[in-house]
Scaffold this motif. Structure first.
Motif, PDB file in Angstrom:
ATOM      1  N   CYS A 113      46.112  11.730   8.143  1.00 38.62           N
ATOM      2  CA  CYS A 113      45.010  10.415   8.447  1.00 38.62           C
ATOM      3  C   CYS A 113      43.918  11.124   9.353  1.00 38.62           C
ATOM      4  CB  CYS A 113      45.743   9.377   9.508  1.00 38.62           C
ATOM      5  SG  CYS A 113      44.523   8.040   9.957  1.00 38.62           S
ATOM      6  N   CYS A 124      43.709   9.209  13.080  1.00 42.20           N
ATOM      7  CA  CYS A 124      44.667   9.610  14.136  1.00 42.20           C
ATOM      8  C   CYS A 124      45.104  10.827  13.864  1.00 42.20           C
ATOM      9  CB  CYS A 124      45.691   8.267  14.258  1.00 42.20           C
ATOM     10  SG  CYS A 124      46.971   8.666  12.687  1.00 42.20           S
ATOM     11  N   HIS A 148      51.464  11.190   7.918  1.00 47.10           N
ATOM     12  CA  HIS A 148      52.290   9.808   7.222  1.00 47.10           C
ATOM     13  C   HIS A 148      52.817   9.972   5.812  1.00 47.10           C
ATOM     14  CE1 HIS A 148      50.910   7.326  10.830  1.00 47.10           C
ATOM     15  NE2 HIS A 148      49.390   8.093  10.475  1.00 47.10           N
ATOM     16  N   CYS A 160      45.370   5.957   7.435  1.00 43.19           N
ATOM     17  CA  CYS A 160      46.812   5.163   7.274  1.00 43.19           C
ATOM     18  C   CYS A 160      46.592   3.839   7.650  1.00 43.19           C
ATOM     19  CB  CYS A 160      47.696   5.967   8.521  1.00 43.19           C
ATOM     20  SG  CYS A 160      47.095   5.473  10.227  1.00 43.19           S
ATOM     21  N   CYS A 168      45.400   2.749  11.214  1.00 36.91           N
ATOM     22  CA  CYS A 168      44.270   2.934  11.740  1.00 36.91           C
ATOM     23  C   CYS A 168      43.256   1.971  10.751  1.00 36.91           C
ATOM     24  CB  CYS A 168      43.737   4.174  11.326  1.00 36.91           C
ATOM     25  SG  CYS A 168      44.445   5.367  12.491  1.00 36.91           S
TER      26      CYS A 168
HETATM   27 ZN    ZN Z   1      45.653   7.083  11.361  1.00 35.38          ZN
END
Ligand code: ZN
Length: 99
Positions: free
Chosen positions: A72, A75, A79, A94, A97
């Motif tokens: 991501c 962040c 993922h 992601c 977020c």
């Molecule tokens: Zn994220």
């Protein structure tokens, strides 16, 4: 008489300078000696736990990202593809977020 007392004081100053140079030389020798001792101590102390740490680092380095995973851009967490919400200009975001 006073001038007679002044002359030996000058020699005392010269002796002081000489002793300072000797001290500096001794400090240099001591510092270099300490560095050598520290290097050997560090090498000896690092050898024993080093094997375990290298294994942990390798396992972590292998893990980071699989083909079906993405990082991501907000962040910076890895993922699974199923968590990919949007992709803008090559930056993947992601669901957490994007929500
Ligand atoms: Zn994220």
């Amino acid at each position: 008489m006073a001038t007679d007392y002044d002359s030996p004081r000058k020699t005392d100053d010269d002796l002081g300078e000489d002793s300072l140079q000797e001290l500096q030389a001794r400090r240099a020798d001591k510092s270099s000696g300490t560095i050598d001792i520290d290097e050997t101590d560090l090498a000896e102390s690092l050898e024993l736990p080093g094997a375990d740490l290298s294994n942990e680092e390798l396992s972590v380095r292998v893990l980071p990202r699989q083909a079906d995973e993405f990082t991501c851009s907000r962040c910076f967490l890895v993922h699974h593809r199923s968590q990919l919400a949007t992709e803008r200009n090559g930056q993947m975001i992601c669901r957490e977020c994007a929500a």
